[in-house]
Design a protein around this motif. Structure first.
Motif, PDB file in Angstrom:
ATOM      1  N   ARG A 236      27.957 -32.476 -12.854  1.00  0.00           N
ATOM      2  CA  ARG A 236      28.339 -31.108 -12.504  1.00  0.00           C
ATOM      3  C   ARG A 236      28.329 -30.206 -13.736  1.00  0.00           C
ATOM      4  O   ARG A 236      27.890 -29.053 -13.674  1.00  0.00           O
ATOM      5  CB  ARG A 236      29.708 -31.093 -11.827  1.00  0.00           C
ATOM      6  N   ASP A 237      28.803 -30.720 -14.854  1.00  0.00           N
ATOM      7  CA  ASP A 237      28.830 -29.924 -16.089  1.00  0.00           C
ATOM      8  C   ASP A 237      27.416 -29.565 -16.546  1.00  0.00           C
ATOM      9  O   ASP A 237      27.239 -28.559 -17.251  1.00  0.00           O
ATOM     10  CB  ASP A 237      29.539 -30.694 -17.199  1.00  0.00           C
ATOM     11  N   ALA A 238      26.445 -30.379 -16.164  1.00  0.00           N
ATOM     12  CA  ALA A 238      25.062 -30.129 -16.582  1.00  0.00           C
ATOM     13  C   ALA A 238      24.348 -29.133 -15.682  1.00  0.00           C
ATOM     14  O   ALA A 238      23.255 -28.667 -16.023  1.00  0.00           O
ATOM     15  CB  ALA A 238      24.279 -31.446 -16.599  1.00  0.00           C
ATOM     16  N   LEU A 239      24.941 -28.793 -14.544  1.00  0.00           N
ATOM     17  CA  LEU A 239      24.313 -27.851 -13.619  1.00  0.00           C
ATOM     18  C   LEU A 239      24.354 -26.435 -14.186  1.00  0.00           C
ATOM     19  O   LEU A 239      25.320 -26.043 -14.844  1.00  0.00           O
ATOM     20  CB  LEU A 239      25.039 -27.855 -12.273  1.00  0.00           C
ATOM     21  N   PRO A 240      23.313 -25.630 -13.922  1.00  0.00           N
ATOM     22  CA  PRO A 240      23.401 -24.205 -14.262  1.00  0.00           C
ATOM     23  C   PRO A 240      24.556 -23.556 -13.505  1.00  0.00           C
ATOM     24  O   PRO A 240      24.856 -23.941 -12.372  1.00  0.00           O
ATOM     25  CB  PRO A 240      22.041 -23.651 -13.793  1.00  0.00           C
ATOM     26  N   LYS A 241      25.199 -22.586 -14.109  1.00  0.00           N
ATOM     27  CA  LYS A 241      26.360 -21.947 -13.503  1.00  0.00           C
ATOM     28  C   LYS A 241      26.030 -21.347 -12.135  1.00  0.00           C
ATOM     29  O   LYS A 241      26.875 -21.361 -11.227  1.00  0.00           O
ATOM     30  CB  LYS A 241      26.899 -20.850 -14.427  1.00  0.00           C
ATOM     31  N   SER A 242      24.816 -20.860 -11.965  1.00  0.00           N
ATOM     32  CA  SER A 242      24.448 -20.237 -10.695  1.00  0.00           C
ATOM     33  C   SER A 242      24.311 -21.253  -9.564  1.00  0.00           C
ATOM     34  O   SER A 242      24.457 -20.909  -8.389  1.00  0.00           O
ATOM     35  CB  SER A 242      23.133 -19.473 -10.851  1.00  0.00           C
ATOM     36  N   LEU A 243      24.022 -22.519  -9.918  1.00  0.00           N
ATOM     37  CA  LEU A 243      23.836 -23.552  -8.899  1.00  0.00           C
ATOM     38  C   LEU A 243      25.101 -24.361  -8.634  1.00  0.00           C
ATOM     39  O   LEU A 243      25.220 -24.999  -7.581  1.00  0.00           O
ATOM     40  CB  LEU A 243      22.715 -24.510  -9.317  1.00  0.00           C
ATOM     41  N   GLU A 244      26.033 -24.334  -9.556  1.00  0.00           N
ATOM     42  CA  GLU A 244      27.221 -25.181  -9.446  1.00  0.00           C
ATOM     43  C   GLU A 244      27.978 -25.012  -8.128  1.00  0.00           C
ATOM     44  O   GLU A 244      28.352 -26.014  -7.496  1.00  0.00           O
ATOM     45  CB  GLU A 244      28.146 -24.920 -10.638  1.00  0.00           C
ATOM     46  N   PRO A 245      28.190 -23.778  -7.633  1.00  0.00           N
ATOM     47  CA  PRO A 245      28.938 -23.648  -6.367  1.00  0.00           C
ATOM     48  C   PRO A 245      28.160 -24.146  -5.148  1.00  0.00           C
ATOM     49  O   PRO A 245      28.751 -24.356  -4.084  1.00  0.00           O
ATOM     50  CB  PRO A 245      29.193 -22.129  -6.262  1.00  0.00           C
ATOM     51  N   LEU A 246      26.855 -24.334  -5.289  1.00  0.00           N
ATOM     52  CA  LEU A 246      26.016 -24.702  -4.146  1.00  0.00           C
ATOM     53  C   LEU A 246      25.859 -26.210  -3.984  1.00  0.00           C
ATOM     54  O   LEU A 246      25.321 -26.669  -2.977  1.00  0.00           O
ATOM     55  CB  LEU A 246      24.624 -24.068  -4.302  1.00  0.00           C
ATOM     56  N   VAL A 247      26.308 -26.985  -4.968  1.00  0.00           N
ATOM     57  CA  VAL A 247      26.103 -28.435  -4.949  1.00  0.00           C
ATOM     58  C   VAL A 247      27.447 -29.129  -4.733  1.00  0.00           C
ATOM     59  O   VAL A 247      28.404 -28.919  -5.488  1.00  0.00           O
ATOM     60  CB  VAL A 247      25.467 -28.921  -6.269  1.00  0.00           C
TER      61      VAL A 247
END
Length: 226
Positions: free
Chosen positions: A106-117
């Motif tokens: 989760r920490d490696a996800l782009p901030k824009s994608l984090e809420p979607l995963v």
């Protein structure tokens, strides 16, 4: 046709291009701007019968150097990104605490994608990484990386010709300068048009926007004595 052959053909058909459209357009525009700026700077100090040849060779030499530097940095960037991804994969694979591994992903996800995963999706990725028998010990280059670097080098070098070649083939430097700038703007429009189609933006608007950038740059060069 057997299943293995079909799978191989599907893999070839789905293979991504070595350089994306954004990479190709960016490098082409970079080369155009470099050559345009260099020609504008050199024009004021070149004189004599062979001034056109000197200007062409100077612009070509400039873009050869920058093309080489850009190609090397492409390789550095490619290896760095691959190493970072491998480090992430190894970290997740070796982590015994599943929750901690999911948090690492989760920490490696782009901030824009984090809420979607969702965490459940990240858990499936963690499980697949844990099930992989082996991972490379370190990041390495592959053949396509060098093809990509060569492609970048060639794009930057080739972009020299529409800008600088008129000075080699047209004796009148004023006419050559006009031809050079017109060809540059045409290529910028084509680059913007292609980028607009690729991104889903209006191709015509993108083409004119890129051309406008070229005009602004040209005016700036003239204002600075180019």
């Amino acid at each position: 046709m057997d299943t293995a052959t079909s799978a191989q053909q599907d893999q070839i058909e789905k293979r991504e291009p070595i350089l994306s459209m954004v990479d190709r357009v960016s490098e082409l525009c970079f080369g155009l701007f470099m050559a345009l700026t260099f020609v504008g700077a050199v024009k004021a100090v070149t004189a004599g019968e062979d001034a056109g040849r000197k200007m062409f060779l100077a612009a070509l030499g400039c873009n050869l150097a920058w093309g080489l530097a850009d190609a090397v940095m492409f390789l550095v960037r490619t290896l760095a990104v691959r190493a970072q991804r491998l480090t992430l994969a190894l970290s997740v694979k070796r982590e015994r605490n599943h929750a901690a591994a999911v948090q690492t992903l989760r920490d490696a996800l782009p901030k824009s994608l984090e809420p979607l995963v969702e965490d459940t999706e990240l858990e499936r990725i963690r499980a697949r990484l844990a099930a992989v028998s082996t991972l490379p010990s370190r990041a390495r280059f592959v053949f396509d990386d060098f093809l990509g670097a060569l492609g970048i080098f060639m794009l930057v070098v080739i972009s020299t010709f529409p800008v600088a070649l008129p000075f080699l083939v047209v004796a009148d430097r004023t006419v050559a300068l006009v031809i050079s700038r017109v060809l540059t703007l045409v290529m910028l429009f084509g680059a913007g048009f292609a980028l607009g189609r690729y991104t889903g933006f209006s191709a015509m608007k993108a083409g004119f926007a890129m051309t406008t950038v070229g005009i602004v740059l040209t005016v700036a060069i003239i204002a600075l004595g180019g």
